[in-house]
Scaffold this motif. Structure first.
Motif, PDB file in Angstrom:
ATOM      1  N   MET A 273       0.825  -1.208   0.000  1.00 27.47           N
ATOM      2  CA  MET A 273       0.000   0.000   0.000  1.00 27.47           C
ATOM      3  C   MET A 273       0.861   1.262   0.000  1.00 27.47           C
ATOM      4  SD  MET A 273      -3.004  -1.080  -0.395  1.00 27.47           S
ATOM      5  CE  MET A 273      -3.679   0.576  -0.349  1.00 27.47           C
ATOM      6  N   LYS A 274       1.967   1.243   0.701  1.00 22.10           N
ATOM      7  CA  LYS A 274       2.869   2.394   0.629  1.00 22.10           C
ATOM      8  C   LYS A 274       3.345   2.602  -0.801  1.00 22.10           C
ATOM      9  CE  LYS A 274       4.655   2.123   5.384  1.00 22.10           C
ATOM     10  NZ  LYS A 274       5.857   1.822   6.221  1.00 22.10           N
ATOM     11  N   GLY A 275       3.600   1.503  -1.509  1.00 24.16           N
ATOM     12  CA  GLY A 275       4.024   1.604  -2.897  1.00 24.16           C
ATOM     13  C   GLY A 275       2.949   2.224  -3.780  1.00 24.16           C
ATOM     14  N   ILE A 276       1.691   1.858  -3.542  1.00 22.54           N
ATOM     15  CA  ILE A 276       0.601   2.458  -4.309  1.00 22.54           C
ATOM     16  C   ILE A 276       0.526   3.957  -4.052  1.00 22.54           C
ATOM     17  CG2 ILE A 276      -1.917   2.584  -4.491  1.00 22.54           C
ATOM     18  CD1 ILE A 276      -2.031  -0.398  -4.260  1.00 22.54           C
ATOM     19  N   PHE A 277       0.608   4.333  -2.788  1.00 25.92           N
ATOM     20  CA  PHE A 277       0.591   5.767  -2.489  1.00 25.92           C
ATOM     21  C   PHE A 277       1.783   6.469  -3.137  1.00 25.92           C
ATOM     22  CE2 PHE A 277      -2.305   4.589   1.068  1.00 25.92           C
ATOM     23  CZ  PHE A 277      -3.321   5.475   0.754  1.00 25.92           C
ATOM     24  N   ASN A 278       2.951   5.877  -3.074  1.00 29.05           N
ATOM     25  CA  ASN A 278       4.124   6.494  -3.697  1.00 29.05           C
ATOM     26  C   ASN A 278       3.912   6.703  -5.194  1.00 29.05           C
ATOM     27  OD1 ASN A 278       5.425   6.478  -1.248  1.00 29.05           O
ATOM     28  ND2 ASN A 278       6.663   4.660  -1.687  1.00 29.05           N
ATOM     29  N   GLU A 279       3.237   5.754  -5.833  1.00 28.68           N
ATOM     30  CA  GLU A 279       3.007   5.855  -7.276  1.00 28.68           C
ATOM     31  C   GLU A 279       2.064   7.000  -7.627  1.00 28.68           C
ATOM     32  OE1 GLU A 279       3.071   4.889 -11.402  1.00 28.68           O
ATOM     33  OE2 GLU A 279       4.428   4.463  -9.722  1.00 28.68           O
ATOM     34  N   PHE A 280       1.025   7.179  -6.820  1.00 25.40           N
ATOM     35  CA  PHE A 280      -0.023   8.122  -7.223  1.00 25.40           C
ATOM     36  C   PHE A 280       0.007   9.449  -6.472  1.00 25.40           C
ATOM     37  CE2 PHE A 280      -1.757   3.974  -8.541  1.00 25.40           C
ATOM     38  CZ  PHE A 280      -1.975   4.253  -9.889  1.00 25.40           C
ATOM     39  N   LEU A 281       0.732   9.557  -5.392  1.00 28.64           N
ATOM     40  CA  LEU A 281       0.790  10.844  -4.694  1.00 28.64           C
ATOM     41  C   LEU A 281       1.230  11.986  -5.596  1.00 28.64           C
ATOM     42  CD1 LEU A 281       2.151   9.946  -1.127  1.00 28.64           C
ATOM     43  CD2 LEU A 281      -0.140  10.765  -1.731  1.00 28.64           C
ATOM     44  N   PRO A 282       2.144  11.784  -6.551  1.00 29.75           N
ATOM     45  CA  PRO A 282       2.484  12.899  -7.436  1.00 29.75           C
ATOM     46  C   PRO A 282       1.315  13.402  -8.278  1.00 29.75           C
ATOM     47  CG  PRO A 282       4.212  11.233  -7.490  1.00 29.75           C
ATOM     48  CD  PRO A 282       3.057  10.636  -6.739  1.00 29.75           C
ATOM     49  N   TRP A 283       0.273  12.602  -8.444  1.00 26.86           N
ATOM     50  CA  TRP A 283      -0.915  13.068  -9.160  1.00 26.86           C
ATOM     51  C   TRP A 283      -1.726  14.066  -8.326  1.00 26.86           C
ATOM     52  CZ3 TRP A 283      -4.028   8.994 -12.364  1.00 26.86           C
ATOM     53  CH2 TRP A 283      -3.163   8.176 -13.094  1.00 26.86           C
ATOM     54  N   PHE A 284      -1.634  13.957  -6.993  1.00 23.70           N
ATOM     55  CA  PHE A 284      -2.569  14.628  -6.094  1.00 23.70           C
ATOM     56  C   PHE A 284      -1.988  15.969  -5.646  1.00 23.70           C
ATOM     57  CE2 PHE A 284      -3.420  10.004  -4.622  1.00 23.70           C
ATOM     58  CZ  PHE A 284      -4.136   9.737  -5.783  1.00 23.70           C
ATOM     59  N   ARG A 285      -2.647  17.054  -6.003  1.00 23.06           N
ATOM     60  CA  ARG A 285      -2.114  18.391  -5.707  1.00 23.06           C
ATOM     61  C   ARG A 285      -2.477  18.888  -4.310  1.00 23.06           C
ATOM     62  NH1 ARG A 285      -3.864  21.651 -11.181  1.00 23.06           N
ATOM     63  NH2 ARG A 285      -3.253  20.030 -12.695  1.00 23.06           N
ATOM     64  N   GLY A 286      -3.616  18.458  -3.808  1.00 23.38           N
ATOM     65  CA  GLY A 286      -4.093  19.006  -2.548  1.00 23.38           C
ATOM     66  C   GLY A 286      -3.314  18.499  -1.357  1.00 23.38           C
ATOM     67  N   PRO A 287      -3.479  19.149  -0.211  1.00 25.93           N
ATOM     68  CA  PRO A 287      -2.720  18.764   0.988  1.00 25.93           C
ATOM     69  C   PRO A 287      -3.249  17.535   1.700  1.00 25.93           C
ATOM     70  CG  PRO A 287      -4.143  20.632   1.483  1.00 25.93           C
ATOM     71  CD  PRO A 287      -4.283  20.381   0.004  1.00 25.93           C
ATOM     72  N   LEU A 288      -4.489  17.122   1.433  1.00 29.32           N
ATOM     73  CA  LEU A 288      -5.117  16.021   2.162  1.00 29.32           C
ATOM     74  C   LEU A 288      -5.236  14.781   1.276  1.00 29.32           C
ATOM     75  CD1 LEU A 288      -5.817  18.462   3.969  1.00 29.32           C
ATOM     76  CD2 LEU A 288      -8.072  17.444   4.335  1.00 29.32           C
ATOM     77  N   VAL A 289      -4.932  13.621   1.871  1.00 30.32           N
ATOM     78  CA  VAL A 289      -5.125  12.323   1.212  1.00 30.32           C
ATOM     79  C   VAL A 289      -5.824  11.388   2.191  1.00 30.32           C
ATOM     80  CG1 VAL A 289      -3.984  10.283   0.268  1.00 30.32           C
ATOM     81  CG2 VAL A 289      -3.170  12.563  -0.366  1.00 30.32           C
ATOM     82  N   HIS A 290      -6.882  10.747   1.718  1.00 29.25           N
ATOM     83  CA  HIS A 290      -7.704   9.853   2.541  1.00 29.25           C
ATOM     84  C   HIS A 290      -7.203   8.421   2.351  1.00 29.25           C
ATOM     85  CE1 HIS A 290     -11.198   8.319   4.581  1.00 29.25           C
ATOM     86  NE2 HIS A 290     -11.902   9.429   4.455  1.00 29.25           N
ATOM     87  N   PHE A 291      -6.926   7.718   3.459  1.00 29.74           N
ATOM     88  CA  PHE A 291      -6.449   6.341   3.337  1.00 29.74           C
ATOM     89  C   PHE A 291      -7.460   5.319   3.845  1.00 29.74           C
ATOM     90  CE2 PHE A 291      -4.897   7.686   7.486  1.00 29.74           C
ATOM     91  CZ  PHE A 291      -4.877   6.555   8.287  1.00 29.74           C
ATOM     92  N   GLY A 292      -8.720   5.721   3.976  1.00 31.16           N
ATOM     93  CA  GLY A 292      -9.788   4.773   4.282  1.00 31.16           C
ATOM     94  C   GLY A 292      -9.767   4.317   5.726  1.00 31.16           C
ATOM     95  N   ALA A 293      -9.353   3.072   5.945  1.00 33.82           N
ATOM     96  CA  ALA A 293      -9.160   2.501   7.283  1.00 33.82           C
ATOM     97  C   ALA A 293     -10.465   2.266   8.027  1.00 33.82           C
ATOM     98  CB  ALA A 293      -8.215   3.369   8.109  1.00 33.82           C
ATOM     99  N   ASP A 294     -11.524   1.858   7.318  1.00 33.61           N
ATOM    100  CA  ASP A 294     -12.783   1.573   7.988  1.00 33.61           C
ATOM    101  C   ASP A 294     -13.129   0.090   7.885  1.00 33.61           C
ATOM    102  OD1 ASP A 294     -13.130   1.948   5.195  1.00 33.61           O
ATOM    103  OD2 ASP A 294     -15.298   2.065   5.453  1.00 33.61           O
TER     104      ASP A 294
END
Length: 499
Positions: A273-294
């Protein structure tokens, strides 16, 4: 919406309006002047929208303009407005000319939404002065594209419609799967989706074949949102709701992959999952990222806590503020204080099991983690209460045909979570509220237009509630009349068949 706005009711209405004698009538050719590049961009967007709504010619003025746009962060008329919402404030003066002033470009943009609504309803405006600002900094909507893909044009139109009512936050729930306990189908037949398509061979296979967004699509969302005053919060949900990943990598899942929950007994799934975030975080401009966890298996609280803390820390290390669905009452009977989180004991209780507190919690269910416990534990929260704010199209639970607008008008404000769970209005840890549309019923036959028909009427009402609360003396029927009379938002795509 207020009963004293000049010439029409707008949604949401002004905080303060002081009428004066006289009226301004929109000329055939409207000239404007803007001070600075940011103000000019807002002015040009206003000009395009006004031309669409009224077929009015708008141009830059070299002489005395009929409309002036000014960004002035030092303007002391905004000094009394709470600092956390001051960037979205604006001042509108209607006289022989019209002047819009704000401390930021975003505040100036919100002023243009009010002005457009006024002019489109009645080109003759009463002279006067408005000073306006929101009650809460987060005013939003959650769209589930994980279970049911939405075309890019639909997402862009959601942004436009939200912006029309000063809703400023869109959460895009990017992965999810069928609820097999409801359908009776085995996991190997369950519908699932992950909606981002990477160019990398390591991650491209994860993208759903029935619809996904390439980076150019995502850039179009970010570009439009930035121009419309909207923040996008992407959500990649795990360690539950993770079938879209497990189907490609069964070794990541519990029960040998026969599950939608990640196996967290070692670091393999967490590192994935860290790898997935690393791959797509450069797409995301805003300061907040939701990681679910429910909704993870409550019989494995220590594994869950480790995942929660590691992913939150990873997102922060990448420069993002983590957001999660509140689940800690069920998972640990309270958050506790993680010593690594740097929060003093005075912030709340300290049970043995510690959770990272530097996470924004969406309080979605009062049993999983209600607002009283979450704020007591020190978290900043967003009201996403399922009983009050969830639409699940055609379901016999939550709201199957759209939110109960009259009930919301009469009984709800952003600080109300139902079932006796209520914070003080303007509670310092309450950031705001978001409604949501969840596509749980993956086998049901319905369209984007059906979804839009359910959620569209809610944006005005919730925009009013989140921006300024319930206007004194305005009944629900009066609000409905005002909403029906409101001009349509400009720039539609999907209703015209956009791709």
């Amino acid at each position: 919406m207020t009963s004293c706005t000049p010439g029409a009711r707008i949604i949401p209405g002004f905080k303060k309006w002081s009428p004066a004698t006289g009226s301004f009538r929109l000329p055939e050719v409207l000239g404007f002047r803007a001070s600075g590049a940011d103000a000019e961009a807002v002015a040009e967007a206003f000009a395009a929208d006004l031309a669409e709504l009224l077929v009015t010619t708008v141009c830059s003025a070299t002489q005395a303009p009929a409309l002036e746009f000014v960004i002035d962060p030092e303007d002391q008329r905004f000094a009394h407005i709470p600092e956390h919402v001051r960037p979205e404030a604006y001042r509108l003066v209607v006289g022989e000319a019209i002047a819009l002033t704000a401390p930021t470009a975003r505040g100036l943009y919100w002023g243009t939404r009010s002005l457009l609504q006024l002019l489109a309803a009645n080109p003759a405006l009463t002279h006067g002065e408005a000073l306006d600002w929101p009650d809460y900094p987060v005013r939003g909507f959650v769209i589930d594209v994980g279970r049911r893909f939405s075309r890019p044009a639909f997402i862009r139109d959601l942004i436009r419609h939200m912006s029309w009512h000063k809703l400023n936050t869109l959460v895009i729930h990017l992965n999810d799967n069928e609820i097999t306990k409801d359908t009776g189908r085995p996991w190997n037949e369950a519908q699932h989706g992950f909606r981002l398509r990477s160019d990398s061979d390591d991650f491209a296979h994860l993208a759903s074949t029935d619809g996904s967004y390439v980076r150019a699509d995502w850039e179009s969302f970010e570009d439009l949102a930035a121009s419309q005053g909207v923040n996008i919060i992407p959500e990649i949900d795990a360690p539950a709701h993770a079938r879209a990943f497990i189907v490609h990598h069964p070794e990541l899942g519990r029960n040998g992959g026969d599950s939608d929950m990640l196996d967290l007994t070692d670091s393999t799934a967490i590192n994935f999952m860290k790898g997935i975030f690393n791959e797509f975080l450069p797409w995301f401009r805003g300061p907040l990222v939701h990681f679910g966890a429910d909704e993870y298996d409550r019989e494995h609280p220590q594994d869950y806590r480790r995942y929660f803390n590691e992913i939150a820390a990873h997102l922060r290390a990448c420069g993002k503020t983590p957001v999660a669905w509140g689940s800690l009452s069920v998972m640990s009977k309270g958050a506790g204080v993680s010593k690594s989180a740097g929060v003093s004991k005075s912030a709340g209780p300290e049970p043995p099991a510690g959770y990272d507190r530097d996470v924004i919690m969406c309080s979605w269910n009062n049993e999983w983690y209600g607002p009283l416990e979450a704020t007591s534990d020190g978290y900043r929260i967003i009201n996403t209460n399922d009983d009050l704010l969830y639409t699940v199209p055609y379901a016999d639970y939550y709201c199957g045909t759209g939110l109960p607008l009259e009930r919301l008008w009469n009984e709800w404000e952003p600080h109300i979570f139902g079932a006796g769970q209520e914070l003080s209005k303007g509670h310092p840890q309450l950031l705001g509220a978001m409604s949501a549309l969840w596509n749980d019923l993956v086998l049901e036959d319905y369209t984007e237009q059906d979804m839009y028909t359910m959620v569209a009427p809610t944006f005005g009402l919730l925009g009013q509630k989140m921006w300024g609360g319930t206007p004194p003396g305005v009944t629900f029927s009066e609000f409905l009349e005002a909403q029906k009379a409101l001009p349509q938002w400009p720039g539609k795509e999907f209703v015209r068949g956009g791709k």
